[in-house]
Design a protein around this motif. Structure first.
Motif, PDB file in Angstrom:
ATOM      1  N   GLY A  49       0.808  -1.211   0.000  1.00  0.00           N
ATOM      2  CA  GLY A  49       0.000   0.000   0.000  1.00  0.00           C
ATOM      3  C   GLY A  49       0.839   1.258   0.000  1.00  0.00           C
ATOM      4  O   GLY A  49       0.555   2.209  -0.755  1.00  0.00           O
ATOM      5  N   TYR A  53       0.972   4.026  -2.951  1.00  0.00           N
ATOM      6  CA  TYR A  53       0.588   5.405  -2.639  1.00  0.00           C
ATOM      7  C   TYR A  53       1.700   6.380  -3.026  1.00  0.00           C
ATOM      8  O   TYR A  53       1.438   7.432  -3.645  1.00  0.00           O
ATOM      9  CB  TYR A  53       0.278   5.533  -1.144  1.00  0.00           C
ATOM     10  CG  TYR A  53      -0.136   6.919  -0.740  1.00  0.00           C
ATOM     11  CD1 TYR A  53      -1.443   7.352  -0.896  1.00  0.00           C
ATOM     12  CD2 TYR A  53       0.801   7.812  -0.198  1.00  0.00           C
ATOM     13  CE1 TYR A  53      -1.824   8.640  -0.530  1.00  0.00           C
ATOM     14  CE2 TYR A  53       0.431   9.097   0.167  1.00  0.00           C
ATOM     15  CZ  TYR A  53      -0.885   9.507   0.003  1.00  0.00           C
ATOM     16  OH  TYR A  53      -1.249  10.781   0.354  1.00  0.00           O
ATOM     17  N   MET A  85      -2.794   1.218  -7.429  1.00  0.00           N
ATOM     18  CA  MET A  85      -2.881   2.607  -7.889  1.00  0.00           C
ATOM     19  C   MET A  85      -4.163   2.841  -8.679  1.00  0.00           C
ATOM     20  O   MET A  85      -4.808   3.892  -8.536  1.00  0.00           O
ATOM     21  CB  MET A  85      -1.647   2.946  -8.726  1.00  0.00           C
ATOM     22  CG  MET A  85      -0.353   3.016  -7.912  1.00  0.00           C
ATOM     23  SD  MET A  85       1.150   2.924  -8.932  1.00  0.00           S
ATOM     24  CE  MET A  85       1.143   4.537  -9.704  1.00  0.00           C
ATOM     25  N   ASP A  87      -6.931   1.166  -8.235  1.00  0.00           N
ATOM     26  CA  ASP A  87      -7.984   1.173  -7.216  1.00  0.00           C
ATOM     27  C   ASP A  87      -8.046   2.518  -6.503  1.00  0.00           C
ATOM     28  O   ASP A  87      -9.131   3.015  -6.180  1.00  0.00           O
ATOM     29  CB  ASP A  87      -7.741   0.060  -6.189  1.00  0.00           C
ATOM     30  CG  ASP A  87      -8.006  -1.321  -6.755  1.00  0.00           C
ATOM     31  OD1 ASP A  87      -8.604  -1.416  -7.849  1.00  0.00           O
ATOM     32  OD2 ASP A  87      -7.614  -2.314  -6.114  1.00  0.00           O
ATOM     33  N   PHE A  88      -6.878   3.121  -6.235  1.00  0.00           N
ATOM     34  CA  PHE A  88      -6.859   4.442  -5.604  1.00  0.00           C
ATOM     35  C   PHE A  88      -7.594   5.464  -6.476  1.00  0.00           C
ATOM     36  O   PHE A  88      -8.313   6.334  -5.973  1.00  0.00           O
ATOM     37  CB  PHE A  88      -5.422   4.908  -5.380  1.00  0.00           C
ATOM     38  CG  PHE A  88      -4.714   4.213  -4.234  1.00  0.00           C
ATOM     39  CD1 PHE A  88      -5.415   3.540  -3.251  1.00  0.00           C
ATOM     40  CD2 PHE A  88      -3.326   4.249  -4.151  1.00  0.00           C
ATOM     41  CE1 PHE A  88      -4.760   2.920  -2.197  1.00  0.00           C
ATOM     42  CE2 PHE A  88      -2.660   3.628  -3.104  1.00  0.00           C
ATOM     43  CZ  PHE A  88      -3.381   2.966  -2.125  1.00  0.00           C
ATOM     44  N   ARG A  89      -7.399   5.372  -7.783  1.00  0.00           N
ATOM     45  CA  ARG A  89      -8.082   6.288  -8.699  1.00  0.00           C
ATOM     46  C   ARG A  89      -9.594   6.070  -8.661  1.00  0.00           C
ATOM     47  O   ARG A  89     -10.377   7.026  -8.775  1.00  0.00           O
ATOM     48  CB  ARG A  89      -7.571   6.075 -10.127  1.00  0.00           C
ATOM     49  CG  ARG A  89      -6.139   6.536 -10.369  1.00  0.00           C
ATOM     50  CD  ARG A  89      -6.024   8.041 -10.243  1.00  0.00           C
ATOM     51  NE  ARG A  89      -4.750   8.540 -10.751  1.00  0.00           N
ATOM     52  CZ  ARG A  89      -4.329   9.787 -10.609  1.00  0.00           C
ATOM     53  NH1 ARG A  89      -5.088  10.658  -9.957  1.00  0.00           N
ATOM     54  NH2 ARG A  89      -3.166  10.162 -11.084  1.00  0.00           N
ATOM     55  N   THR A  93      -7.898   6.801  -1.670  1.00  0.00           N
ATOM     56  CA  THR A  93      -6.798   6.131  -0.955  1.00  0.00           C
ATOM     57  C   THR A  93      -7.320   5.612   0.381  1.00  0.00           C
ATOM     58  O   THR A  93      -7.176   6.261   1.418  1.00  0.00           O
ATOM     59  CB  THR A  93      -5.625   7.093  -0.756  1.00  0.00           C
ATOM     60  OG1 THR A  93      -6.096   8.266  -0.087  1.00  0.00           O
ATOM     61  CG2 THR A  93      -5.011   7.479  -2.088  1.00  0.00           C
ATOM     62  N   THR A  94      -7.908   4.429   0.346  1.00  0.00           N
ATOM     63  CA  THR A  94      -8.543   3.821   1.512  1.00  0.00           C
ATOM     64  C   THR A  94      -8.083   2.373   1.661  1.00  0.00           C
ATOM     65  O   THR A  94      -7.394   1.829   0.790  1.00  0.00           O
ATOM     66  CB  THR A  94     -10.063   3.840   1.369  1.00  0.00           C
ATOM     67  OG1 THR A  94     -10.427   3.052   0.205  1.00  0.00           O
ATOM     68  CG2 THR A  94     -10.599   5.256   1.196  1.00  0.00           C
ATOM     69  N   ALA A  97      -9.693   0.324  -1.152  1.00  0.00           N
ATOM     70  CA  ALA A  97      -8.954   0.391  -2.409  1.00  0.00           C
ATOM     71  C   ALA A  97      -7.713  -0.490  -2.370  1.00  0.00           C
ATOM     72  O   ALA A  97      -7.349  -1.120  -3.371  1.00  0.00           O
ATOM     73  CB  ALA A  97      -8.567   1.837  -2.712  1.00  0.00           C
ATOM     74  N   LEU A  98      -7.046  -0.528  -1.224  1.00  0.00           N
ATOM     75  CA  LEU A  98      -5.851  -1.360  -1.076  1.00  0.00           C
ATOM     76  C   LEU A  98      -6.162  -2.828  -1.336  1.00  0.00           C
ATOM     77  O   LEU A  98      -5.362  -3.548  -1.940  1.00  0.00           O
ATOM     78  CB  LEU A  98      -5.289  -1.178   0.336  1.00  0.00           C
ATOM     79  CG  LEU A  98      -4.165  -2.116   0.789  1.00  0.00           C
ATOM     80  CD1 LEU A  98      -2.925  -1.928  -0.077  1.00  0.00           C
ATOM     81  CD2 LEU A  98      -3.840  -1.879   2.264  1.00  0.00           C
ATOM     82  N   TYR A 431       1.017   3.198   6.301  1.00  0.00           N
ATOM     83  CA  TYR A 431       0.051   3.201   5.193  1.00  0.00           C
ATOM     84  C   TYR A 431      -1.202   3.997   5.552  1.00  0.00           C
ATOM     85  O   TYR A 431      -1.656   4.850   4.782  1.00  0.00           O
ATOM     86  CB  TYR A 431      -0.363   1.788   4.789  1.00  0.00           C
ATOM     87  CG  TYR A 431      -1.526   1.839   3.815  1.00  0.00           C
ATOM     88  CD1 TYR A 431      -1.316   2.262   2.510  1.00  0.00           C
ATOM     89  CD2 TYR A 431      -2.830   1.577   4.229  1.00  0.00           C
ATOM     90  CE1 TYR A 431      -2.377   2.400   1.621  1.00  0.00           C
ATOM     91  CE2 TYR A 431      -3.896   1.706   3.354  1.00  0.00           C
ATOM     92  CZ  TYR A 431      -3.663   2.121   2.054  1.00  0.00           C
ATOM     93  OH  TYR A 431      -4.721   2.273   1.187  1.00  0.00           O
ATOM     94  N   ALA A 435      -2.356   7.254   3.599  1.00  0.00           N
ATOM     95  CA  ALA A 435      -3.537   7.127   2.753  1.00  0.00           C
ATOM     96  C   ALA A 435      -4.682   8.031   3.198  1.00  0.00           C
ATOM     97  O   ALA A 435      -5.386   8.612   2.364  1.00  0.00           O
ATOM     98  CB  ALA A 435      -4.004   5.668   2.737  1.00  0.00           C
TER      99      ALA A 435
END
Length: 496
Positions: A49, A53, A85, A87-89, A93-94, A97-98, A431, A435
């Motif tokens: 993660g 990030y 990354m 998933d972050f989009r 940033t959770t 998503a990780l 992380y 995040a």
């Protein structure tokens, strides 16, 4: 007029699809339900993660960073980082998503295997295999389908790689997909993917196909298998020379093979006990072996070419990883979890054959025994998997960092002093801090914090009483979950 036989066939078809939908619904529940519940695990999940990030923050898609320095501890190529990354989009940033890409990989594996077994072995085998795969608790424990590690994606790619070899027995161009799956598996888990090369090579050699594929098939397969790896390696070499590759070879390959790293060793039967001795699937595997022995002793007719091919490929798919990882000195439980997939497929296919072909009294007795053992296996794993999906306490410091109150310090340098009086940031807390609040995590605790006037500190109430705060020229920005967010009294904060 339609006969009664038509309606019976229709009812069986409807019952099959209804049962399959129910099983797939459970697989979706097991993979995705409360996916963000539970604390982030240190080491691989948290490390992945943080790497993802910081790659996203720096805009560097090639070099993975930890605390904004090139990371030469996590020596994996970047495919899993890229997935996180993405998933972050999609989700921010959770923790969700990780872990989302791993859960999706696990559910995708269930769908892929279900379709393969249905097309090749029929409805009964498909239903049993899908149920076993969807319910097997090992797939949802630490490091796999509900964790932000690279292993579930690796398991999906391994499955796609080997199933493509099955499909290539009819159309050779499927070997291109097998090669590409190997390349992606390598870009996900590095040297682990070499087991796929061994499986494919031994199969092509034993089945006498190695020298009969033709130049076009060989060229396409090799290009798909190695071109993506070479392209990534060229970009990585341009970024930091040979440093990363030396680590990959010295630590991730040679050191892990020759000695137990970080105390993770085991005897030659370590993985056998993990997959069979500590899991109800082991009982089912034993029952399946008994049925196969009985079939071998009493079989009257010649085994066809397709059956021989299937037996050979399944045997290699199961045995090669067991042998490779058992020989290596460093042993981790999750290394062998992808090998549970062919084991489950074999169990499902044998159950399907046993329940359909009951021409003798002995066959019927064995079929009943298999049904009982399968039911026990499913019930036990459903129970354990539900508990896994429903459980997941979050450590207090991670709960505090997830809370919006920590956002008051967004983008600040942050120090920590947790309830154990540890003044260094653990990977899982790094992380969550990055995040959820974009903190720049620094070690040193309160001693370093008092020397940094623009920083903040996350401090446990248990080790730093409230009355000491103002006495030391500090103020409380937020208080929750047994933690303070501290700043210097004169520091000016603008919420970012």
């Amino acid at each position: 007029m339609l006969g009664a036989g038509f309606f019976n066939v229709h009812k069986r078809r409807v019952a099959f699809y209804a049962a399959l939908i129910l099983v797939l619904a459970f697989a979706a529940f097991a993979a995705f339900f409360r996916l963000d519940a539970g604390g982030v695990n240190s080491w691989d999940e948290a490390r992945h993660g943080v790497n993802a990030y910081e790659m996203l923050k720096t805009g560097n898609w090639i070099v993975n960073f930890y605390r904004y320095k090139p990371d030469y501890w996590n020596l994996k190529p970047p495919l899993s980082f890229w997935a996180i990354m993405l998933d972050f989009r999609l989700f921010g940033t959770t923790v969700l998503a990780l872990r989302f890409y791993a859960a999706l990989s696990m559910f995708g594996t269930v769908l892929l295997v279900s379709r393969f077994v249905f097309k090749r072995y029929g409805r009964v085998a498909c239903l049993v295999t899908t149920a076993l795969l969807a319910c097997e608790n090992l797939f949802y424990q630490f490091h796999y389908g509900r964790s932000g590690d690279a292993d579930a994606l690796f398991g999906f790619l391994c499955t796609l790689c080997v199933l493509s070899i099955f499909w290539a027995q009819v159309e050779k161009r499927w070997l291109f997909l097998s090669g590409l799956s190997f390349a992606l598996a390598f870009l996900d888990k590095s040297w682990h993917a070499c087991t796929l090369l061994a499986i494919a090579g031994l199969f092509l050699l034993a089945s006498k196909q190695l020298f009969h594929l033709g130049a076009r098939i060989w060229a396409g397969m090799l290009a798909c298998a190695f071109a993506p790896i070479v392209i990534w390696a060229a970009f990585r070499y341009a970024a930091d020379g040979t440093a990363f590759f030396r680590g990959m070879i010295d630590r991730d390959l040679l050191a892990r093979s020759s000695r137990p790293l970080e105390g993770h060793g085991g005897d030659i039967l370590y993985y056998v006990m993990i997959t069979l001795g500590k899991n109800t699937v082991g009982l089912l595997v034993l029952a399946v072996l008994c049925w196969l022995v009985w079939q071998a002793v009493t079989h009257r007719h010649h085994i066809g070419e397709v059956e021989r091919t299937d037996l050979l490929l399944f045997a290699l798919w199961i045995m090669v990883p067991f042998v490779f990882f058992s020989i290596a000195s460093t042993k981790y439980m999750w290394y062998i979890i992808p090998t549970m997939i062919p084991l489950v497929i074999v169990c499902g296919v044998v159950c399907g054959k046993a329940w359909v072909h009951t021409s003798s009294a002995v066959a019927r007795v064995l079929a009943v025994c298999l049904a009982i053992v399968t039911a026990i296996t499913l019930v036990c794993n459903v129970h354990d998997t539900i508990i896994t999906a429903l459980s997941g306490p979050i450590p207090p410091v991670q709960q505090f960092l997830r809370d919006p109150v920590a956002a008051d310090a967004r983008g600040r340098t942050a120090y920590i002093l947790d309830e154990t009086e540890d003044s260094d940031w653990q990977q899982n807390d790094v992380y969550v801090g990055e995040a959820y609040a974009d903190l720049h995590c620094m070690d040193g605790g309160l001693a370093a914090f008092v020397q940094d006037p623009n920083a903040v500190a996350i401090v446990s109430e248990r080790v730093y009483p409230k009355q000491d705060v103002s006495a030391n020229g500090l103020r409380i920005l937020a208080q929750k979950d047994g933690y303070f967010l501290l700043a210097h009294s004169h520091a000016v904060f603008v919420v970012k």
